[in-house]
Design a protein around this motif. Structure first.
Motif, PDB file in Angstrom:
ATOM      1  N   PRO A 177       3.711  33.432   0.054  1.00  0.00           N
ATOM      2  CA  PRO A 177       4.962  34.243   1.884  1.00  0.00           C
ATOM      3  C   PRO A 177       5.837  33.112   2.057  1.00  0.00           C
ATOM      4  N   THR A 178       5.538  31.210   2.094  1.00  0.00           N
ATOM      5  CA  THR A 178       5.457  30.817   3.185  1.00  0.00           C
ATOM      6  C   THR A 178       6.544  29.227   2.442  1.00  0.00           C
ATOM      7  N   ALA A 179       7.488  29.489   3.187  1.00  0.00           N
ATOM      8  CA  ALA A 179       8.578  27.801   2.452  1.00  0.00           C
ATOM      9  C   ALA A 179       8.702  26.733   3.572  1.00  0.00           C
ATOM     10  N   SER A 180       8.851  25.588   2.709  1.00  0.00           N
ATOM     11  CA  SER A 180       9.346  24.047   3.448  1.00  0.00           C
ATOM     12  C   SER A 180      11.356  24.421   3.491  1.00  0.00           C
ATOM     13  N   PHE A 181      11.284  23.632   4.908  1.00  0.00           N
ATOM     14  CA  PHE A 181      12.137  23.706   5.297  1.00  0.00           C
ATOM     15  C   PHE A 181      13.261  22.612   4.180  1.00  0.00           C
ATOM     16  N   LEU A 226      14.101  39.294  27.252  1.00  0.00           N
ATOM     17  CA  LEU A 226      13.841  40.018  26.561  1.00  0.00           C
ATOM     18  C   LEU A 226      12.603  40.074  25.089  1.00  0.00           C
ATOM     19  N   ARG A 227      12.587  38.785  24.490  1.00  0.00           N
ATOM     20  CA  ARG A 227      12.396  38.954  23.076  1.00  0.00           C
ATOM     21  C   ARG A 227      12.253  37.229  22.730  1.00  0.00           C
ATOM     22  N   LEU A 228      11.430  37.306  22.100  1.00  0.00           N
ATOM     23  CA  LEU A 228      11.145  35.751  21.551  1.00  0.00           C
ATOM     24  C   LEU A 228      11.180  36.214  19.502  1.00  0.00           C
ATOM     25  N   GLU A 229      11.944  35.826  18.926  1.00  0.00           N
ATOM     26  CA  GLU A 229      12.476  36.460  18.114  1.00  0.00           C
ATOM     27  C   GLU A 229      12.382  35.226  16.667  1.00  0.00           C
ATOM     28  N   PRO A 230      11.634  35.173  15.742  1.00  0.00           N
ATOM     29  CA  PRO A 230      11.143  34.318  14.371  1.00  0.00           C
ATOM     30  C   PRO A 230      12.526  34.512  14.110  1.00  0.00           C
ATOM     31  N   LEU A 231      12.925  32.824  13.849  1.00  0.00           N
ATOM     32  CA  LEU A 231      13.597  32.694  12.372  1.00  0.00           C
ATOM     33  C   LEU A 231      13.200  32.516  11.190  1.00  0.00           C
ATOM     34  N   VAL A 232      13.383  32.660  10.297  1.00  0.00           N
ATOM     35  CA  VAL A 232      12.698  32.631   8.972  1.00  0.00           C
ATOM     36  C   VAL A 232      13.796  32.770   7.967  1.00  0.00           C
ATOM     37  N   VAL A 233      12.795  31.886   6.787  1.00  0.00           N
ATOM     38  CA  VAL A 233      13.369  31.970   5.430  1.00  0.00           C
ATOM     39  C   VAL A 233      14.263  32.578   4.660  1.00  0.00           C
ATOM     40  N   GLU A 265       7.333  26.603   7.500  1.00  0.00           N
ATOM     41  CA  GLU A 265       5.613  25.568   6.690  1.00  0.00           C
ATOM     42  C   GLU A 265       6.120  24.484   8.413  1.00  0.00           C
ATOM     43  N   GLU A 266       6.811  24.169   8.428  1.00  0.00           N
ATOM     44  CA  GLU A 266       7.012  23.346   8.714  1.00  0.00           C
ATOM     45  C   GLU A 266       6.342  23.485  10.816  1.00  0.00           C
TER      46      GLU A 266
END
Length: 326
Positions: free
Chosen positions: A176-180, A159-166, A261-262
């Protein structure tokens, strides 16, 4: 001999999990009490159904045979106990995440004369409830273990591919980005040793191993307000891994969101329903959900994400679909 259906349910839960702690948590009983009830069932049958040692639980040959029969018995018993369906449909939500909520809202608007019954359950509990006739449609993460434990009786569709973010706090005008790896990464999830380890936890474990870092597990609160309060109290050095639909709420509350980022993790949400369910209400809900997915491009990689490689566990049933669309 008259079988106690409660003991049969207990056995099926243990057989599904192959772990007394997790099964006990699912059944809302103590682990010693569950072990005692399984022994009682084995005594009634005169045979061992499980092999136990300090580290492992496994089914005996008799246990494997009994499990297949037990599933059929419970399905029939649950079906007989259900009232006749009259313009009702039952679904479940994974806490306060938006996917199932949007599906429920769209269905209620399109079918105002049909009663929508809603529950809150994690993915594993949803599948068990679906197969027992207590749900008509589940919106969950399908795992390889689910497919092995339940090879028939249900169908599913991505149904959905939901992104995981920080998410976290920080200075004004952040990148706009960050490293884990930049800062301590916290996750709202139940770790493997908790006894309530679930499909979400399994996903987080795979990501943790892929990134080569040690996440800090905070448990599953089940309410966004708890997560937000925890994040707002935390030092600015702390960041959280969150679903995009949660992250948008953090941003509304004044916090920051970063694309990883990674690599870009995608969490696969699927519709699931029983194979033998041909009710018009079920079919209608499935059609509305799939139409919503197309309308919102839920199966397309998010265009706002950084150009990081897409990721989900290698053995995830949705992985081929993600690589095809990526």
């Amino acid at each position: 001999m008259e079988l106690d259906l409660r003991l049969v349910r207990y056995f099926v839960a243990v057989a599904d999990e192959l772990h007394f702690g997790r099964a006990a948590a699912q059944l809302f009983v103590s682990q010693p009490a569950l072990s005692k009830q399984i022994r009682k069932l084995e005594d009634q049958l005169g045979e061992n159904l499980l092999v136990r040692d300090s580290r492992h639980v496994a089914l005996t040959a008799r246990g494997q045979q009994f499990l297949a029969d037990a599933r059929r018995l419970l399905t029939l018993a649950d079906s007989m106990a259900q009232p006749a369906r009259r313009n009702t449909v039952s679904i479940a939500h994974v806490f306060e995440l938006s996917t199932s909520r949007m599906v429920a809202d769209a269905f209620a608007q399109a079918q105002p004369d049909i009663q929508l019954r809603e529950h809150a359950m994690d993915s594993i509990t949803q599948l068990n409830a679906l197969l027992r006739g207590r749900l008509d449609v589940a919106i969950l993460r399908v795992t390889p273990r689910m497919q092995v434990a339940h090879p028939s009786g249900w169908r599913h569709r991505l149904l959905r591919l939901e992104p995981l973010v920080v998410v976290g706090s920080g200075d004004e005008d952040p990148p706009p980005t960050a490293s884990f790896h930049d800062r301590p990464l916290h996750v709202f999830g139940d770790p493997p040793h908790s006894g309530t380890y679930n499909a979400h936890g399994q996903y987080l474990t795979a990501l943790q191993e892929r990134l080569g870092l040690e996440m800090r597990w905070l448990g599953t609160p089940g309410a966004f307000s708890f997560c937000l309060a925890h994040a707002q109290r935390a030092p600015k050095s702390v960041r959280y891994l969150e679903f995009l639909s949660y992250a948008e709420k953090y941003v509304e509350a004044g916090m920051l969101m970063f694309w990883p980022e990674e690599l870009q993790p995608y969490y696969p949400w699927s519709l699931a329903w029983r194979t033998d369910d041909v009710a018009a209400t079920t079919t209608s809900l499935i059609d509305i959900a799939l139409g919503l997915a197309e309308q919102h491009s839920w199966l397309a990689p998010d265009q706002s994400a950084a150009q990081s490689p897409a990721w989900m566990p290698d053995d995830d049933p949705a992985w081929p679909e993600l690589t095809r669309r990526r």
